[in-house]
Design an enzyme around this catalytic site. Structure first.
Site, short mmCIF file in Angstrom:
data_model
loop_
_atom_site.label_atom_id
_atom_site.label_comp_id
_atom_site.label_asym_id
_atom_site.label_seq_id
_atom_site.Cartn_x
_atom_site.Cartn_y
_atom_site.Cartn_z
N HIS A 112 153.31 -31.18 53.01
CA HIS A 112 152.20 -31.08 53.98
C HIS A 112 152.09 -32.30 54.90
O HIS A 112 150.98 -32.72 55.26
CB HIS A 112 150.88 -30.83 53.23
CG HIS A 112 150.46 -31.95 52.32
ND1 HIS A 112 149.88 -31.74 51.09
CD2 HIS A 112 150.52 -33.30 52.45
CE1 HIS A 112 149.61 -32.90 50.51
NE2 HIS A 112 149.99 -33.87 51.32
N HIS B 78 142.79 -36.09 51.40
CA HIS B 78 143.23 -37.48 51.60
C HIS B 78 142.14 -38.34 52.22
O HIS B 78 142.42 -39.24 53.01
CB HIS B 78 144.45 -37.53 52.51
CG HIS B 78 145.64 -36.76 52.06
ND1 HIS B 78 145.69 -35.39 52.03
CD2 HIS B 78 146.86 -37.17 51.62
CE1 HIS B 78 146.88 -35.00 51.61
NE2 HIS B 78 147.61 -36.05 51.34
N HIS C 74 157.67 -39.13 47.46
CA HIS C 74 157.39 -40.05 48.56
C HIS C 74 156.42 -41.14 48.14
O HIS C 74 155.58 -40.94 47.28
CB HIS C 74 156.90 -39.33 49.82
CG HIS C 74 155.60 -38.59 49.77
ND1 HIS C 74 155.34 -37.54 48.90
CD2 HIS C 74 154.47 -38.71 50.52
CE1 HIS C 74 154.13 -37.05 49.14
NE2 HIS C 74 153.57 -37.75 50.10
N GLU D 28 151.77 -35.77 44.18
CA GLU D 28 151.23 -34.51 44.75
C GLU D 28 151.97 -33.28 44.21
O GLU D 28 151.48 -32.16 44.38
CB GLU D 28 151.36 -34.53 46.28
CG GLU D 28 150.43 -35.51 46.95
CD GLU D 28 150.62 -35.59 48.47
OE1 GLU D 28 149.75 -36.16 49.12
OE2 GLU D 28 151.63 -35.07 49.00
C1 DHB Z 1 152.98 -38.36 54.74
C2 DHB Z 1 153.06 -37.55 53.60
C3 DHB Z 1 151.89 -37.06 53.02
O1 DHB Z 1 151.88 -36.30 51.88
C4 DHB Z 1 150.65 -37.35 53.58
O2 DHB Z 1 149.57 -36.80 53.01
C5 DHB Z 1 150.57 -38.16 54.69
C6 DHB Z 1 151.74 -38.67 55.29
C7 DHB Z 1 154.23 -38.87 55.39
O3 DHB Z 1 155.30 -38.77 54.82
O4 DHB Z 1 154.14 -39.36 56.53
FE FE Z 2 149.81 -35.98 51.13
#
Ligand code: DHB
Ligand code: FE
Length: 281
Positions: free
Chosen positions: A12, A59, A191, A238
């Site tokens: 997302h 978030h 990530h 997540e």
């Molecule tokens: C990014 C990934 C995310 O899950 C998020 O909530 C905000 C930014 C990203 O990789 O930029």
């Molecule tokens: Fe996210």
């Protein structure tokens, strides 16, 4: 009784919203990501889904660090989006399915999940972008948002999140309405956006996790939250949303769960992106 037609999990990342707004789907950077979606879009439109129950993590748009429910469920007539500062267009409001929301809330409380019910709730990019990816035109489904805290520790365990998903699935299948419901889970995959490991990606773990959803859905529940963060990054956790989605689909044999499509691509922004769709009976 209501029918679960299947489930979809996908990433997302906010910049996806900017790419959609700018029409960059065929651009070389974006194409390997967007090319994953047409087979899932087709399957969804053929399956005639009425309602999407969406596991996602807020978030900071609706819940901030001062008040952070572990599990929160929307029971609103509509859900607005708002500017989060990412520079992506604010989406139109989504129509809530209040009857299903209250049915799930009542069932979860009976099942001893102490959830927060929200009759007002803003939805952020983790909700709006996956719906736009799955239904690029006007959103044809009503929605029930289910928010799981992955922002502020302590987080719920993978085991607890899977059990939440199972309970939501039982609630939906026990709802006395002839409706088709699709379950969504949004976030991940590996990530980390900040700190010493910013940019961390773990393809090996991501692929093993995706395989597990098909062949051994409870595999990830053996990891603690700390182990999941170590394996996938602070935001990679997540993937709990994927686990909730899979929990809601139920037993693979009993509900004849079949993989419809999958895609995995690194990177979009700082993130390993995944997409997985399952159909069930
Ligand atoms: C990014 C990934 C995310 O899950 C998020 O909530 C905000 C930014 C990203 O990789 O930029
Ligand atoms: Fe996210």
């Amino acid at each position: 009784m209501a029918n679960i037609i299947g489930g979809v999990a996908c990433s997302h990342i906010p910049s996806i919203g900017s790419a959609i707004a700018k029409g960059l789907q065929q651009d070389s950077y974006w194409k390997p990501f967007f090319d994953g979606f047409p087979p899932v879009q087709k399957w969804l439109s053929d399956s005639d889904a009425d309602i999407a129950v969406v596991f996602y993590n807020d978030h900071g748009l609706n819940f901030f660090l001062d008040k952070m429910p572990t599990f929160a469920i929307g029971a609103a007539a509509s859900y607005s989006n708002a500017d989060e500062g990412w520079g992506i267009p604010v989406s139109d409001p989504f129509i809530g399915d209040q009857d299903l929301s209250w049915h799930i809330i009542n069932s979860l409380i009976e099942d001893e999940f102490d959830i927060v019910s929200c009759q007002e709730m803003l939805v952020d990019h983790a909700f709006t972008i996956p719906l736009k990816l799955l239904w690029p035109g006007k959103c044809p489904v009503t929605v029930v948002p289910i928010c799981i805290n992955t922002v502020q520790f302590p987080l719920p365990s993978a085991k607890r999140v899977f059990a939440l998903g199972q309970s939501v699935g039982r609630a939906i299948r026990g709802w006395d309405q002839k409706k088709n419901v699709v379950i969504l889970g949004t976030g991940g995959l590996s990530h980390q956006l900040d700190g010493a490991r910013a940019g961390f990606i773990n393809k090996k773990f991501d692929l093993e996790f995706m395989q597990s959803l098909q062949h051994d859905p409870m595999w990830a529940t053996k990891f603690s939250i700390e182990e999941l963060v170590e394996q996938t990054g602070t935001q990679g956790v997540e993937l709990l949303m994927w686990l909730a989605m899979r929990g809601a689909l139920g037993d693979a044999k009993e509900f004849d769960i079949r993989k419809v499509h999958e895609n995995y691509h690194i990177p979009i922004s700082n993130t390993a992106t995944g997409l997985m769709a399952f159909a069930c009976r």
